[in-house]
Motif scaffolding. Structure first.
Motif, PDB file in Angstrom:
ATOM      1  N   ASN A 197     -34.946 -88.274  96.469  1.00 14.64           N
ATOM      2  CA  ASN A 197     -35.829 -87.107  96.428  1.00 14.64           C
ATOM      3  C   ASN A 197     -35.390 -86.165  97.538  1.00 14.64           C
ATOM      4  OD1 ASN A 197     -37.672 -87.996  94.367  1.00 14.64           O
ATOM      5  ND2 ASN A 197     -38.384 -89.482  95.854  1.00 14.64           N
ATOM      6  N   ILE A 198     -35.004 -84.938  97.163  1.00 11.44           N
ATOM      7  CA  ILE A 198     -34.510 -83.971  98.133  1.00 11.44           C
ATOM      8  C   ILE A 198     -35.301 -82.678  97.983  1.00 11.44           C
ATOM      9  CG2 ILE A 198     -32.509 -82.650  98.891  1.00 11.44           C
ATOM     10  CD1 ILE A 198     -30.774 -84.818  97.601  1.00 11.44           C
ATOM     11  N   ASP A 199     -35.919 -82.248  99.062  1.00 12.67           N
ATOM     12  CA  ASP A 199     -36.634 -80.974  99.067  1.00 12.67           C
ATOM     13  C   ASP A 199     -35.863 -80.006  99.951  1.00 12.67           C
ATOM     14  OD1 ASP A 199     -38.299 -78.787  99.316  1.00 12.67           O
ATOM     15  OD2 ASP A 199     -40.103 -79.973  99.694  1.00 12.67           O
ATOM     16  N   LEU A 200     -35.161 -79.069  99.330  1.00 17.30           N
ATOM     17  CA  LEU A 200     -34.391 -78.046 100.039  1.00 17.30           C
ATOM     18  C   LEU A 200     -35.018 -76.669  99.865  1.00 17.30           C
ATOM     19  CD1 LEU A 200     -30.853 -79.325  99.034  1.00 17.30           C
ATOM     20  CD2 LEU A 200     -31.929 -79.503 101.277  1.00 17.30           C
ATOM     21  N   SER A 201     -36.289 -76.645  99.525  1.00 24.04           N
ATOM     22  CA  SER A 201     -36.954 -75.378  99.209  1.00 24.04           C
ATOM     23  C   SER A 201     -37.039 -74.429 100.399  1.00 24.04           C
ATOM     24  CB  SER A 201     -38.339 -75.632  98.632  1.00 24.04           C
ATOM     25  OG  SER A 201     -39.144 -76.341  99.553  1.00 24.04           O
ATOM     26  N   LEU A 202     -36.996 -74.942 101.618  1.00 24.04           N
ATOM     27  CA  LEU A 202     -37.089 -74.087 102.801  1.00 24.04           C
ATOM     28  C   LEU A 202     -35.741 -73.840 103.464  1.00 24.04           C
ATOM     29  CD1 LEU A 202     -40.358 -75.536 104.364  1.00 24.04           C
ATOM     30  CD2 LEU A 202     -40.101 -73.523 102.897  1.00 24.04           C
ATOM     31  N   ALA A 203     -34.693 -74.447 102.948  1.00 27.50           N
ATOM     32  CA  ALA A 203     -33.356 -74.308 103.532  1.00 27.50           C
ATOM     33  C   ALA A 203     -32.555 -73.242 102.794  1.00 27.50           C
ATOM     34  CB  ALA A 203     -32.614 -75.642 103.466  1.00 27.50           C
ATOM     35  N   GLN A 204     -31.621 -72.618 103.511  1.00 26.13           N
ATOM     36  CA  GLN A 204     -30.727 -71.610 102.925  1.00 26.13           C
ATOM     37  C   GLN A 204     -29.494 -72.315 102.355  1.00 26.13           C
ATOM     38  OE1 GLN A 204     -29.853 -68.140 105.299  1.00 26.13           O
ATOM     39  NE2 GLN A 204     -31.698 -68.452 106.510  1.00 26.13           N
ATOM     40  N   VAL A 205     -29.654 -72.906 101.180  1.00 17.59           N
ATOM     41  CA  VAL A 205     -28.568 -73.668 100.565  1.00 17.59           C
ATOM     42  C   VAL A 205     -27.708 -72.724  99.733  1.00 17.59           C
ATOM     43  CG1 VAL A 205     -27.974 -75.564  99.018  1.00 17.59           C
ATOM     44  CG2 VAL A 205     -29.994 -75.731 100.488  1.00 17.59           C
ATOM     45  N   SER A 206     -26.443 -72.622 100.110  1.00 17.42           N
ATOM     46  CA  SER A 206     -25.524 -71.806  99.318  1.00 17.42           C
ATOM     47  C   SER A 206     -24.784 -72.663  98.304  1.00 17.42           C
ATOM     48  CB  SER A 206     -24.539 -71.071 100.224  1.00 17.42           C
ATOM     49  OG  SER A 206     -23.827 -71.990 101.029  1.00 17.42           O
ATOM     50  N   LYS A 207     -24.509 -73.926  98.641  1.00 22.25           N
ATOM     51  CA  LYS A 207     -23.777 -74.814  97.738  1.00 22.25           C
ATOM     52  C   LYS A 207     -24.259 -76.235  97.953  1.00 22.25           C
ATOM     53  CE  LYS A 207     -19.858 -75.797  95.282  1.00 22.25           C
ATOM     54  NZ  LYS A 207     -19.460 -75.234  94.037  1.00 22.25           N
ATOM     55  N   PRO A 229     -27.247 -70.489 106.632  1.00 23.23           N
ATOM     56  CA  PRO A 229     -26.819 -70.984 105.315  1.00 23.23           C
ATOM     57  C   PRO A 229     -26.096 -72.328 105.480  1.00 23.23           C
ATOM     58  CG  PRO A 229     -26.078 -68.729 105.684  1.00 23.23           C
ATOM     59  CD  PRO A 229     -26.629 -69.221 106.983  1.00 23.23           C
ATOM     60  N   ILE A 230     -26.356 -73.251 104.537  1.00 22.59           N
ATOM     61  CA  ILE A 230     -25.727 -74.562 104.604  1.00 22.59           C
ATOM     62  C   ILE A 230     -25.136 -74.948 103.250  1.00 22.59           C
ATOM     63  CG2 ILE A 230     -27.218 -75.431 106.446  1.00 22.59           C
ATOM     64  CD1 ILE A 230     -28.774 -76.983 104.260  1.00 22.59           C
ATOM     65  N   SER A 231     -24.176 -75.872 103.316  1.00 26.48           N
ATOM     66  CA  SER A 231     -23.646 -76.543 102.131  1.00 26.48           C
ATOM     67  C   SER A 231     -23.992 -78.012 102.272  1.00 26.48           C
ATOM     68  CB  SER A 231     -22.128 -76.381 102.037  1.00 26.48           C
ATOM     69  OG  SER A 231     -21.791 -75.044 101.805  1.00 26.48           O
ATOM     70  N   VAL A 232     -24.351 -78.635 101.153  1.00 24.84           N
ATOM     71  CA  VAL A 232     -24.759 -80.037 101.176  1.00 24.84           C
ATOM     72  C   VAL A 232     -23.891 -80.817 100.201  1.00 24.84           C
ATOM     73  CG1 VAL A 232     -26.669 -81.644 100.747  1.00 24.84           C
ATOM     74  CG2 VAL A 232     -27.150 -79.375 101.679  1.00 24.84           C
ATOM     75  N   ASN A 233     -23.311 -81.923 100.687  1.00 24.13           N
ATOM     76  CA  ASN A 233     -22.582 -82.869  99.839  1.00 24.13           C
ATOM     77  C   ASN A 233     -23.358 -84.173  99.863  1.00 24.13           C
ATOM     78  OD1 ASN A 233     -20.408 -81.181  99.180  1.00 24.13           O
ATOM     79  ND2 ASN A 233     -19.369 -81.703 101.074  1.00 24.13           N
ATOM     80  N   LEU A 234     -23.679 -84.695  98.679  1.00 26.51           N
ATOM     81  CA  LEU A 234     -24.450 -85.926  98.586  1.00 26.51           C
ATOM     82  C   LEU A 234     -23.764 -86.881  97.626  1.00 26.51           C
ATOM     83  CD1 LEU A 234     -27.069 -87.594  99.077  1.00 26.51           C
ATOM     84  CD2 LEU A 234     -28.016 -86.399  97.094  1.00 26.51           C
ATOM     85  N   THR A 253     -27.445 -69.741  94.939  1.00 30.13           N
ATOM     86  CA  THR A 253     -27.322 -71.171  95.228  1.00 30.13           C
ATOM     87  C   THR A 253     -26.551 -71.796  94.083  1.00 30.13           C
ATOM     88  OG1 THR A 253     -29.420 -71.255  96.420  1.00 30.13           O
ATOM     89  CG2 THR A 253     -28.561 -73.346  95.591  1.00 30.13           C
ATOM     90  N   GLU A 254     -25.477 -72.526  94.426  1.00 35.38           N
ATOM     91  CA  GLU A 254     -24.693 -73.235  93.421  1.00 35.38           C
ATOM     92  C   GLU A 254     -24.933 -74.726  93.573  1.00 35.38           C
ATOM     93  OE1 GLU A 254     -20.637 -71.332  92.534  1.00 35.38           O
ATOM     94  OE2 GLU A 254     -21.009 -70.915  94.668  1.00 35.38           O
TER      95      GLU A 254
END
Length: 142
Positions: A38-48, A25-30, A69-70
């Motif tokens: 363009n961000i494709d996070l469809s295969l990642a375990q994004v929790s936030k 699981p990962i959190s991403v700040n952008l 996912t938040e």
């Protein structure tokens, strides 16, 4: 030479490609600033995911790899497209000024809140909170 570059006219382009771990699981700040993102996070375990953007075009694709996912978005004058899996429950809470909205298969709860009919029973849920100024905001199902 740099002195001949006209960054304000679009002569400079930066591409930034990142591969993420699919097993944790990962959190991403952008902080996108003024950009085409363009961000494709469809295969990642994004929790936030937290996104701050100025005058931008944002295209974000989320997946169904976690139970929740938040996504928090704070943007200025932007065009925002969020792609979510058709089998995920989706809840959107928005606050902002003038914007056009397209909420694919989401029921309007009140002026600022939308929810998919299956949100309470869905295995995968996506909660989106958006503070948006003058923008175009679109939720698409894939």
């Amino acid at each position: 030479p740099l002195e001949n570059s006209r960054w304000w006219a679009g002569d400079i382009k930066s591409d930034f490609n990142v591969s993420l771990c699919r097993n944790l699981p990962i959190s991403v700040n952008l902080d996108a600033g003024a950009s085409n993102t363009n961000i494709d996070l469809s295969l990642a375990q994004v929790s936030k995911m937290i996104v701050k953007a100025g005058a931008s075009n944002l295209d974000i694709k989320l997946g169904a790899k976690t139970s929740l996912t938040e996504l928090d978005i704070d943007s200025g004058v932007s065009s925002i497209v969020i792609r979510v899996p058709k089998d995920s429950g989706v809840e959107v809470s928005m606050d902002g000024g003038m914007m056009s909205k397209h909420m694919a298969n989401l029921n309007k709860i009140d002026k600022n809140n939308y929810k998919s009919a299956d949100f309470d029973t869905a295995i995968h849920k996506i909660k989106i909170t958006a503070q948006i100024r003058m923008s175009s905001f679109t939720i698409e199902r894939y």
